[in-house]
Every structure is written in C-alpha cells, then in structure tokens.
Write an enzyme that holds these catalytic residues in place. Structure first.
Site, short mmCIF file in Angstrom:
data_model
loop_
_atom_site.label_atom_id
_atom_site.label_comp_id
_atom_site.label_asym_id
_atom_site.label_seq_id
_atom_site.Cartn_x
_atom_site.Cartn_y
_atom_site.Cartn_z
N GLU A 149 -12.82 -2.57 11.82
CA GLU A 149 -12.80 -1.54 10.55
C GLU A 149 -13.75 -2.09 9.58
OE1 GLU A 149 -8.92 -1.93 8.55
OE2 GLU A 149 -9.60 -1.25 6.67
N GLU B 113 0.87 -1.33 -0.26
CA GLU B 113 0.05 -0.11 0.06
C GLU B 113 0.85 1.29 -0.07
OE1 GLU B 113 -2.80 -0.69 3.28
OE2 GLU B 113 -4.23 -1.57 1.93
N ASP C 242 -8.17 -9.21 4.04
CA ASP C 242 -7.74 -8.01 4.89
C ASP C 242 -8.87 -7.80 5.84
OD1 ASP C 242 -7.07 -5.45 5.91
OD2 ASP C 242 -7.18 -4.54 3.72
O1 GCW Z 1 -6.98 -2.80 5.57
C1 GCW Z 1 -6.09 -2.00 5.52
C2 GCW Z 1 -6.52 -0.70 6.12
C3 GCW Z 1 -5.31 0.22 6.30
C4 GCW Z 1 -4.14 -0.52 7.01
C5 GCW Z 1 -3.91 -1.66 6.17
C6 GCW Z 1 -2.82 -2.26 6.88
C7 GCW Z 1 -2.65 0.52 8.35
O2 GCW Z 1 -7.57 -0.22 5.20
O3 GCW Z 1 -5.91 1.47 6.84
O4 GCW Z 1 -3.18 0.56 7.08
O5 GCW Z 1 -4.95 -2.43 5.89
O6 GCW Z 1 -3.10 -3.49 7.32
O7 GCW Z 1 -1.85 -2.12 6.66
#
Ligand code: GCW
Length: 727
Positions: free
Chosen positions: A419, A317, A391
């Site tokens: 989340e 990311e 995720d």
């Molecule tokens: O699910 C995603 C989240 C991000 C997060 C990432 C991760 C810390 O949307 O906000 O960033 O995972 O786990 O690195």
C-alpha cells in the site's frame, strides 16, 4: 612469420566455433520455456545437475503412503507432482519399504522397525529422517498429525528444489507461531481494498458449487509456507458476509482449504445484529444482541464446522464498534469471544484505532486506548496491532504495545500488499522490514525480549495463543501478485510466520532458487538486489524517519504538500523554514514514553536515536549535524538521490540474469524496474523541491537539481488506483 593459410584456417575455426556456441545459446534460451509466474515457487523444473539427479533418483525410487485422509492425499499428490517434475519420472506408489523409498504418514502408522521420537512435535511439527529399515535406506517424513506430514512433504520438496543434499537427513521442525493467518481485504463485490494485482480471487457468484482450480493452487502455495488461516473478507466489513447465503458460499472455500490444514475466518461487522439481524441496537450489553451473536456462531459452525473465528475492526476509520454504546473494546471483543468459545473459535480484535478527526499525535493513540485494557480480554481473543504505530509506512519503529501487554496475547499484523511501498509497481523485498520489527528489542523483560520472542512467548503464557497476520497481495493477475517479486513477500511472510527467527536473506535465497534457478549467476545478483530494495525505497520516498507524505488517497506517489481539513501531510513532517520532523520525546507528544525506558530513552536521546528514525522522533533544524558529518538538509537530499541510484544498481543486477532465466519473466521485471526508476525520480524531485522551498538551502555539491520547479510536480496526476482512491 605467420603462415597465412594456417591463420585463415584458425580464424575460420574460431568463427565456426563462435557460430556453434551462439546456436547452442540460442537453442538453450528457446528451450527455456517462457513462464507466467502462476506456478510461484512450486514449479518443480527438471534437476539439471546430473550428479544431483542421480542422487535424488536413487533416494526417491518409490513412495509409501500411510493413511488415507484428504490431507494425506494432497500430501502424496504433491510429492508425486514434485518428484515427477524434478526427476522426470513418476515414482511408484508401493506397499513396502525398499531401497530409496520415501515413507510419508503419521507416526502411529509407521511400520515396526521404523521408530522415531515424535515427542514435542505438536499439531503441526514434523520429522524428516534418513533411516535404515529392514536393511535398506529409506527416507521417513512423519508427524503426529496428517497436517504435520503435509508440512514435512513441502519441506522435503524444498530440499530438492534448492539443490540440497538428501543424505543423512535429520530434520525436526515445529512452528514458532501457532496462528499464521492471511487477512484478505477482499470486498464481496470482487474488488480488493489496497490490492494491486487485479480483483479478488474469490468468485462469490459461483460459490459454493464451482470451485476454481485457482483455489486449490492457492491452498497448495499457502500450505507450502505454513499458512493455516485465511480471513476471506475485508476488515472494512459488510454485515452481509454473515448472512446465511453468504456463509454457505464461504463453506465452499472452507471445503477446498480444509485438506491443506487451512481454516477460514470472516470479518464481523459490529453493527451486524442491526444490519442483518433486525435488532434495534448492537449494544454489547443488550441481551438480545449477545444472544444474536451466539445464535450466529451456532449457525456458522453448523455450516463450517472448523470455522476459525472473527477478525474485527471496530471504532476505527468510521467502522462501528462498542464505543458507539459507551463500552470498551474489551467488552465488544469479549461478547464475540463468548459466542465463539463453545466451538473453539478465536477473535482477532484489531488495535488499529483512530478516528478520522485530527488529533495531537496519531502515533500515541493505539497504545493509549489498549494499554489500560491489558488482561481484560477473554482467553480466546487476540489483540492485533500493526507492526508500527502509524500505518504500514516504509519504516516505522515497532508498535509500543509489543512488550507492554503481558496479559493479552498480541497478534502482529503486517502488510504484504505494498500500500505504501509502491503498490505492485516497485520491487521492494519486505522480509527485511519484517525481520527488522521481529528482531526489535522491546526490553519487556530485560535485553533480548524481541518482538518475535514476545509473539512466540504468548503460546506458553496463554495456552497456545501465538499469532501473526499478513494482508496479502494476491489477486486475479496471472502471476498472482502483479509484480513477480511480490511473490517473494508472500513467501517470506509465511516463512517468518513459521519461524520468526529466520533471516530475510536465507529466505530470499530459497525463494530465488525455487522461483528462478539454483545457478549462482542468478541467486547472487538477485539476492543482492532484493536485500537492498527496501532501503532504496525508504531513501527515495521517506528517508531519515519521514513518513506519511504519500498521495493522500492512493497512498502512492509523493504529496508532501497535501493539505486537508482532516489529515494533512504537514501533521507528519511539520516542515517550516528552519526545521522538520515531529518531537515525540517527553518534551513533545511523549510517544517515546510508551516504550520500555531502555528503548524510549534511546529514541528520545539524539545521540542514540538511529538516523533511520530521526525525524520520526525529533524535530530538528535543517542545519543539525548528522553522524555522517552532513547537515540534516544535506542528508535528506543525499538520501533521495542515493535512493534513485540504488534503483539503477538494481537494474544492473537484474540485467545479469538475462539469458539465465526465461525471457518472459526477465522482461516483466526489467520493464517494471524502469518504471520504478521513473517513479523514484519523481519522488526525489518532488520532495527535494518541496522541502527545498522551505529550507531555501542549496543542494549538496555535485547533485544535479530537479529539472522542473515545484509547481510542475504538484500538477502531475497520481496514477490510476484500483481501489478508486484516485482515478
Ligand atoms: O492504511 C489504512 C488503509 C485502509 C485500511 C486501513 C486498515 C482496511 O488505507 O484502506 O482499511 O488502513 O488497516 O484498517
């Protein structure tokens, strides 16, 4: 014939009694002090049952404290606090053992005549034993270390909090996993990534000097469930957290947490040598870079002597990482491992890697990246996958790396913050989800090699390296977690980290007793509500294996129609007029091949794939016949509707505790449950309309169609999100 006088006397009497009863009820409700939730599961209210009170008082007349370390001090303070709250008096702290003494202290300090066998207790285990010493019965809480004693004290207090007997105690316990760590996603500016309970509890402006009371209360709560590490800052890291002035601030927190047996860790941004070190590169093969990390480690340990180590998100990311320089994840992780090794530090290297561009199947990326690196990491490096391969979705199969990395210790990362599970607005007890993954059989060495066992076994094969990490849900909200029931998820995470074989239900039972009441009128309905809550959430959001159809930015609320050049919800559900789901069998993306054959084949075969994961692994026509006898379309829709109904049942269960707990917490949860019901209906209606616009099929008989057309749901704005992902 009824004598009218007698009748009138009786009826007056009944009225009077009714009046008296209602006054008593009113008074008892008024006496039930409103609670904010700040005290978590460490409230220590007076024991109401007179028989128990008598028993407890006779066994807790006085305390004998052996040793005088900061850890022993906090242990004895906690014991005093707990006993005073529950028994109504402060037990004397004596110098001798008498009848009803509670002895706390390290094994080597126990008086003669008080011999116990500490073999195998290790660094953190403890013993609680009722013993006859010098002719009197006392209770001994002991361990090889002061930290073990502290854990023993919390465990002892739990016995009283949960109305358990104290006679003939013989408890011996050691943790199942050695590193039990919370990964704060707190930014240095005070916001919290994916946090929904206010802002970061770290007040960096006033650190290191001003130590808020909240820090020690946080330490107590964490120690009470066995947490022994805190990563202070976000994995989307800022290099400046490693700058000298910030390290000094962090040392203030380390000082607070140290007596509670909690080490602090920091995230390390891979580009730090460039960003704060003045080097032109962060290439792990560059000697200057390697030296920079070594110097940094020396500096850190001179400021925080018991520093735990680094947590790293690299090449994921948009975060920098070793691949920026053509190096592997192992080369990057090992450079940091080498720098920390002289001081006993650890690296947690995350396996959550995918870049922001679209690819065939995000589910297979983590395994493909890391499986070839098995055995290539230094001995002080953990690789840390998330529980599932995408995720933190409401339901995922376990990550295929578990069971596939015999030569690399894996730490499993789960989210406690919700989340993708309704943020702090929905009551979702996550322990059932944690239990599901921990008890998933990987078949790594034949049947019985569950994820939990794999995690534990690394301790034996890799010199004590066993770990689990949770992304916490705490913030500056008065009750810590926003939703009061978020506390249960934090609590349960700690309990499962300590014992990955524990059950979600027994943990819920303890939590309810400690948080609300021991009365069965409370424990039973609340437990039932908690135990059904996660499945309800799955049903009204992403049933039958659907996933990642939530709002693109905030990850809350339905957005199955999301289209974006980089990621779209269509990548995950792939709906067309006649079919839905992703083929991840060998004929599709091949994700099932990443599991041991017993597991992969079960997932790949339609006749054995669990319904709960059906559309995760298979692409099927809406007319496909499910085990229930329904068509796939009918099944999806029915689940959306039953999910909402389940929230209604949860509301009914909660209403049963009205008057049995304080009104303040009762109302808080009641109102949030109504909110959850509305959001569940939103999810149901939006998704049923959206998928129905493809399938063109009618709803199963008896179900009332959503009140509005699809366009209406598409226009509903998503709720404000703390993180600025949606405003
Ligand atoms: O699910 C995603 C989240 C991000 C997060 C990432 C991760 C810390 O949307 O906000 O960033 O995972 O786990 O690195």
């Amino acid at each position: 014939m009824i004598d009218s006088r007698e009748y009138s006397i009786d009826s007056n009497l009944i009225d009077n009694m009714k009046h008296i009863i209602s006054v008593i009820l009113l008074l008892s409700t008024l006496c039930m002090k409103g609670e904010t939730g700040y005290d978590l599961w460490l409230r220590y209210p007076p024991v109401e049952n007179s028989r128990l009170l008598k028993e407890y008082s006779s066994k807790n007349k006085n305390i004998l404290v052996l040793g005088d370390s900061p850890t022993i001090r906090v242990a004895s303070e906690e014991l005093e606090r707990g006993l005073e709250g529950m028994l109504g008096y402060k037990p004397e702290t004596g110098r001798r053992i008498g009848k009803g003494t509670v002895v706390i202290g390290r094994h080597d300090l126990l008086p003669s005549g008080c011999r116990v066998d500490p073999e195998g207790l290790g660094e953190e285990g403890f013993l609680i034993r009722s013993m006859k010493i010098e002719g009197v019965t006392a209770t001994v809480i002991t361990a090889l270390t002061d930290k073990g004693v502290l854990y023993g004290v919390f465990r002892y207090l739990r016995l009283l909090q949960t109305a358990s007997p104290l006679a003939d105690l013989d408890i011996r316990d050691t943790p199942g996993l050695n590193y039990r760590v919370l990964n704060h996603w707190d930014n240095l500016n005070g916001t919290v990534e994916r946090g929904y309970a206010g802002y970061s509890i770290w007040n960096w402006e006033r650190l290191p000097h001003y130590k808020e009371q909240r820090y020690s209360d946080y330490a107590r709560a964490n120690a009470s469930i066995g947490i022994n590490g805190l990563v202070l800052n976000n994995v989307n890291a800022e290099a400046k957290s490693l700058r000298h002035d910030w390290l000094v601030k962090a040392s203030g927190l380390a000082d607070v947490f140290r007596p509670y047996g909690i080490r602090i860790y920091l995230t390390a941004k891979f580009s730090a040598p460039k960003e704060i070190g003045g080097l032109p590169t962060a290439d792990p093969r560059d000697e200057r870079v390697r030296q920079w990390w070594k110097d940094k480690a020396r500096e850190i340990y001179s400021i925080i002597p018991d520093f735990g180590g680094f947590l790293v998100k690299a090449n994921s990311e948009g975060q920098p990482g070793p691949q920026d320089y053509g190096c592997s994840h192992a080369e990057g992780a090992n450079m940091l491992g080498e720098a920390l090794a002289p001081y006993g530090g650890i690296v947690f290297w995350r396996a959550f890697v995918y870049q922001n561009e679209r690819h065939i199947d995000r589910v297979v990326t983590g395994y493909n990246e890391f499986k070839p690196l098995d055995g290539k990491f230094r001995e002080n490096v953990f690789l840390q996958p998330k529980n599932g391969p995408i995720d933190f979705q409401p339901r995922e199969p376990f990550h295929p790396l578990f069971g596939s990395m015999p030569d690399t210790p894996l730490a499993m990362e789960v989210q406690i913050t919700q989340e993708n599970l309704g943020h702090a607005g929905h009551l979702v007890y996550l322990a059932t989800m944690y239990e599901e993954v921990l008890k998933s059989d990987t078949y790594a060495g034949g049947s019985g090699y569950t994820v939990g066992r794999i995690l534990k076994d690394y301790a034996r094969s890799h010199h004590g390296m066993s770990a689990i990490a949770g992304v916490p849900n705490v913030g500056t909200d008065l009750n810590w977690t926003g939703h009061l029931f978020g506390q249960a998820n934090w609590y349960a995470f700690g309990r499962l980290a300590w014992n990955p074989d524990a059950g979600a239900e027994e943990i819920a039972d303890d939590w309810i007793r400690m948080t609300f009441s021991n009365a069965s009128g409370v424990t039973e309905p609340v437990k039932e509500m908690m135990m059904m809550s996660r499945e309800a959430y799955v049903d009204y959001t992403m049933p039958v294996g659907l996933n990642h159809i939530m709002n693109f930015g905030s990850h809350n609320g339905p957005e199955p129609w999301h289209h974006d050049p980089s990621w779209t919800a269509y990548d995950y559900h792939k709906v067309t007029a006649d079919s839905i789901g992703v083929d991840r069998t060998p004929k599709g993306t091949g994700a099932t091949l990443q599991y041991h054959s017993e597991v992969g084949e079960r997932f790949a075969d339609l006749s054995t794939c669990p319904d709960e994961l059906l559309l995760w692994f298979h692409r099927l026509p809406f007319t496909y016949r499910m085990r229930s006898g329904r068509t796939l379309w009918d099944e999806i829709v029915t689940r959306y509707y039953t999910g909402v109904e389940k929230v209604g049942e949860m509301q009914d269960m909660w209403s049963k505790v009205e008057g049995l707990i304080d009104d303040e917490r009762y109302r808080h949860v009641k109102e949030l449950l109504s909110f959850q019901k509305r959001e569940a209906e939103w999810w149901r209606d939006a998704c049923v309309q959206f998928f129905g616009s493809y399938s063109g099929l009618p709803l199963p008989e008896g179900l009332t169609p959503p009140p509005h057309p699809l366009e209406y749901y598409k226009r509903i704005p998503f709720p404000y999100d703390w993180n600025g992902y949606y405003d």
